[in-house]
Scaffold this motif. Structure first.
Motif, PDB file in Angstrom:
ATOM      1  N   PRO A 184       0.834  -1.217   0.000  1.00  0.00           N
ATOM      2  CA  PRO A 184       0.000   0.000   0.000  1.00  0.00           C
ATOM      3  C   PRO A 184       0.862   1.258   0.000  1.00  0.00           C
ATOM      4  N   ALA A 185       0.452   2.217  -0.781  1.00  0.00           N
ATOM      5  CA  ALA A 185       1.196   3.484  -0.849  1.00  0.00           C
ATOM      6  C   ALA A 185       0.967   4.282   0.417  1.00  0.00           C
ATOM      7  N   GLY A 186       2.029   4.887   0.927  1.00  0.00           N
ATOM      8  CA  GLY A 186       1.918   5.740   2.101  1.00  0.00           C
ATOM      9  C   GLY A 186       1.821   7.197   1.714  1.00  0.00           C
ATOM     10  N   VAL A 187       1.491   8.039   2.665  1.00  0.00           N
ATOM     11  CA  VAL A 187       1.385   9.466   2.364  1.00  0.00           C
ATOM     12  C   VAL A 187       2.764  10.066   2.120  1.00  0.00           C
ATOM     13  N   ILE A 188       3.805   9.442   2.643  1.00  0.00           N
ATOM     14  CA  ILE A 188       5.182   9.861   2.381  1.00  0.00           C
ATOM     15  C   ILE A 188       5.874   8.701   1.678  1.00  0.00           C
ATOM     16  N   ASP A 189       6.339   8.926   0.476  1.00  0.00           N
ATOM     17  CA  ASP A 189       6.911   7.855  -0.337  1.00  0.00           C
ATOM     18  C   ASP A 189       8.084   7.189   0.376  1.00  0.00           C
ATOM     19  N   VAL A 499      -5.562  12.635   9.647  1.00  0.00           N
ATOM     20  CA  VAL A 499      -5.547  11.350   8.949  1.00  0.00           C
ATOM     21  C   VAL A 499      -6.199  11.483   7.578  1.00  0.00           C
ATOM     22  N   ASP A 500      -7.270  12.252   7.507  1.00  0.00           N
ATOM     23  CA  ASP A 500      -7.974  12.418   6.234  1.00  0.00           C
ATOM     24  C   ASP A 500      -7.183  13.284   5.255  1.00  0.00           C
ATOM     25  N   VAL A 501      -6.782  14.485   5.665  1.00  0.00           N
ATOM     26  CA  VAL A 501      -6.198  15.417   4.701  1.00  0.00           C
ATOM     27  C   VAL A 501      -4.797  14.984   4.271  1.00  0.00           C
ATOM     28  N   LEU A 502      -4.061  14.278   5.122  1.00  0.00           N
ATOM     29  CA  LEU A 502      -2.742  13.797   4.701  1.00  0.00           C
ATOM     30  C   LEU A 502      -2.862  12.806   3.549  1.00  0.00           C
ATOM     31  N   GLN A 503      -3.957  12.053   3.510  1.00  0.00           N
ATOM     32  CA  GLN A 503      -4.190  11.138   2.389  1.00  0.00           C
ATOM     33  C   GLN A 503      -4.816  11.860   1.193  1.00  0.00           C
ATOM     34  N   ARG A 504      -5.584  12.896   1.466  1.00  0.00           N
ATOM     35  CA  ARG A 504      -6.355  13.537   0.415  1.00  0.00           C
ATOM     36  C   ARG A 504      -5.571  14.617  -0.322  1.00  0.00           C
ATOM     37  N   VAL A 505      -4.603  15.269   0.366  1.00  0.00           N
ATOM     38  CA  VAL A 505      -3.967  16.450  -0.204  1.00  0.00           C
ATOM     39  C   VAL A 505      -3.174  16.122  -1.468  1.00  0.00           C
ATOM     40  N   GLY A 506      -2.623  14.902  -1.573  1.00  0.00           N
ATOM     41  CA  GLY A 506      -1.836  14.552  -2.748  1.00  0.00           C
ATOM     42  C   GLY A 506      -2.661  14.315  -3.995  1.00  0.00           C
ATOM     43  N   GLN A 507      -3.959  14.044  -3.838  1.00  0.00           N
ATOM     44  CA  GLN A 507      -4.814  13.753  -4.991  1.00  0.00           C
ATOM     45  C   GLN A 507      -5.908  14.792  -5.185  1.00  0.00           C
ATOM     46  N   HIS A 508      -5.966  15.785  -4.318  1.00  0.00           N
ATOM     47  CA  HIS A 508      -7.012  16.799  -4.410  1.00  0.00           C
ATOM     48  C   HIS A 508      -6.611  17.856  -5.440  1.00  0.00           C
ATOM     49  N   PRO A 509      -7.556  18.363  -6.241  1.00  0.00           N
ATOM     50  CA  PRO A 509      -7.222  19.406  -7.219  1.00  0.00           C
ATOM     51  C   PRO A 509      -6.661  20.646  -6.533  1.00  0.00           C
ATOM     52  N   GLN A 515     -10.930  23.669   0.087  1.00  0.00           N
ATOM     53  CA  GLN A 515     -11.885  22.722   0.677  1.00  0.00           C
ATOM     54  C   GLN A 515     -11.255  21.877   1.778  1.00  0.00           C
ATOM     55  N   LEU A 516      -9.933  21.830   1.836  1.00  0.00           N
ATOM     56  CA  LEU A 516      -9.252  21.036   2.855  1.00  0.00           C
ATOM     57  C   LEU A 516      -8.935  21.837   4.108  1.00  0.00           C
ATOM     58  N   THR A 517      -9.227  23.131   4.135  1.00  0.00           N
ATOM     59  CA  THR A 517      -9.088  23.883   5.378  1.00  0.00           C
ATOM     60  C   THR A 517     -10.140  23.372   6.365  1.00  0.00           C
TER      61      THR A 517
END
Length: 539
Positions: A184-189, A499-509, A515-517
């Motif tokens: 599984p890919a992590g939030v930090i490569d 937990v949510d935004v660390l996963q979402r920020v890399g794929q969010h436009p 929207q992530l604030t």
């Protein structure tokens, strides 16, 4: 301090024989003596004020809350008069007995609200106890007619978990190829840290003020061997991912019509062996309950423009601050209204109580009346024009009386130039226009206490981690505290959010990063946040 001149007191016969030049000399000596006495009086007042301040810092209360003396005519409960004659009460004879001590088994009541924890968030392990009365009995000899439930709060020596991913390697018989699913890919490569660990690391350090070296000790005590530099690198890498969210939140605050701003010191960066550089966080609070801690290397007024920008402000924009003159220069340059904080003005009179207790108390009582008006507004939930009308009717006359009293104190000529009370009076008189801004604008608070409460995390953190090794580290501290403090303002669990935004920020436009604030994240994603693999999956 020069010693007072000493002149022997002459008799009347001697004084009658004095020459004119002797009389002039005596007058000059008296003038010098009076000048020395005035200087000693000023120095004594200043030293007394300093002594009281240091005494309060060491032994007294830091709170500026006034404790009003109770009404001397009000009796305490124990002082209620007892009548000399008691009414006759018919007696009742009971048999002597030994009363059994009350005992509770903490059984769960039928009311689910009696639970002291949230069952959806706290893991519960069920332990079933055997009834000793069933020992030696078969299942046919008794019947279970119910159960009682009790709860106890327990703790393991840590909450760390190792996620072991087992990936089967298969060989297809038809193609003779070998296949294995990717890790599984992590939030930090390339990192072996799960997103839950990264979020917990940040939350423990910046929300609960646990320095990384203490977290490193706790990891070692639980059998996990990692290096302290790895924890630092992990924290920096994660906060770098969150920097675009911080920038979007700062843009939202800049667009606010009413903003509050302050500055608080921080040690960041090495200035030499055993020495640290001094820097400042410039917290700014927007009208949408958002706060950002921008870090700058000094307290110069240019950092205000760097934080708030130089674009034309919204119509009717107001900047609420303390008495620092740099804010006034920025407001004039940008064309916005500057309001000032009554709590900072009140503090000047609070500090003058040790020197001028009577007049300082009068000032505190008059300022207290303004806060009583604000308390009524909160209790009555007045908003908009209703709040403005109530302030003009109730608070404005009190403000006018207060400044009339200030002018009267200067006209009385009974103040020493360096007295703390003189300083307090001059402080409020010079800033009268800015202190009256809140009367006509219902959205402007009376003080910056809402900002002071939100920035308290920085002084609390300083007592734990003391300083930042680099200026970059201080910038990342500001990013973390901005998002966590804003989560608190919007009743968001910082751990769930991270937990949510660390996963979402890399794929969010990138165009929708606002929207992530925390404020907008609560609207868009809080109902169904992204979880770690550690979180149990719903079936």
């Amino acid at each position: 301090m020069p010693a007072p001149h000493s002149t022997p007191v002459p008799t009347l016969a001697e004084a009658a024989q004095w020459a004119p030049e002797q009389i002039v000399g005596l007058a000059q000596a008296n003038v010098a003596l009076q000048r020395d006495m005035d200087a000693m009086r000023l120095e004594f007042a200043a030293l007394k004020h300093q002594l009281e301040w240091f005494r309060r810092q060491l032994f007294g209360q830091k709170s500026e809350k006034r404790v009003v003396s109770p009404d001397t005519t009000q009796m305490y409960l124990g002082e209620l008069p007892i009548p000399d004659t008691q009414p006759d009460v018919p007696g009742k004879t009971v048999a002597g007995h030994t009363r059994r001590a009350s005992r509770t088994d903490f059984a769960q009541s039928k009311d689910e609200s009696a639970l002291f924890f949230d069952e959806t968030r706290v893991p519960v392990e069920t332990i079933t106890l055997a009834n000793p009365e069933t020992e030696g009995l078969t299942a046919e000899q008794f019947e279970v007619i119910g159960e009682k439930v009790s709860h106890r709060l327990a703790q393991r020596p840590g909450s760390y978990v190792i996620l072991k991913y087992v990936r089967p390697v298969i060989k297809r018989r038809d193609t003779q190829t070998i296949h294995c699913p990717a890790a599984p890919a992590g939030v930090i490569d390339g990192s072996r840290a799960d997103v839950s660990f990264i979020a917990g690391l940040i939350t423990d350090k910046f929300c609960y003020h646990q320095p990384l070296y203490r977290q490193h000790q706790r990891l070692g005590d639980n059998g996990i061997r990692v290096s302290r530099p790895w924890l630092t690198q992990l924290t920096h890498a994660a906060l770098a991912l969150l920097e675009p969210i911080f920038t979007a939140q700062l843009d939202s605050i800049r667009a606010s019509r009413i903003k509050a701003m302050d500055e608080t010191p921080i040690k960041a960066g090495r200035a030499g062996p055993g020495k640290m550089k001094g820097g400042y966080f410039w917290p700014v609070y927007g009208e949408r309950d958002e706060i950002c801690f921008a870090y700058h290397e000094g307290r110069s007024g240019k950092h205000i423009a760097q934080t708030l920008g130089t674009d034309p402000p919204p119509e009717g924009a107001v900047l609420l601050t303390d008495g620092y003159a740099a804010y006034e220069r920025y407001a004039q340059k940008c064309g916005l209204t500057r309001a000032q904080c009554w709590a900072h003005s009140r503090r000047k009179f609070f500090e003058a109580q040790s020197i001028e207790p009577e007049r300082a108390t009068q000032a505190l009582e008059m300022i207290g009346q303004l806060y009583a008006v604000e308390q009524h507004i909160r209790e009555a939930q007045l908003i908009g024009e209703a709040r403005r009308a109530y302030r003009l009717a109730q608070a404005k006359p009190r403000v006018d009386r207060f400044f009339d009293w200030v002018d009267a104190q200067f006209e009385s000529h009974g103040l020493l130039p360096s007295s703390p009370l003189t300083t307090a009076l001059a402080y409020v008189r010079e800033r009268r226009a800015a202190l009256e801004v809140y009367l006509a604008d219902p959205e402007v608070p009376i003080d910056t206490n809402h900002l002071e409460r939100a920035l308290r995390v920085v002084p609390m953190g300083r007592r734990n981690w003391l300083f930042c090794w680099t200026e970059v580290g201080a910038k990342y501290v500001g990013i973390a505290q901005s998002l966590i403090a804003t989560c608190r303002l919007h009743d968001i669990d910082p751990y769930v959010y991270l937990v949510d935004v660390l996963q979402r920020v890399g794929q969010h436009p990138a165009a929708d990063v606002a929207q992530l604030t925390p404020r907008l994240w609560k609207q868009h994603f809080a109902a169904n946040p992204l979880r770690s693999d550690l979180h149990p999956r719903s079936k």
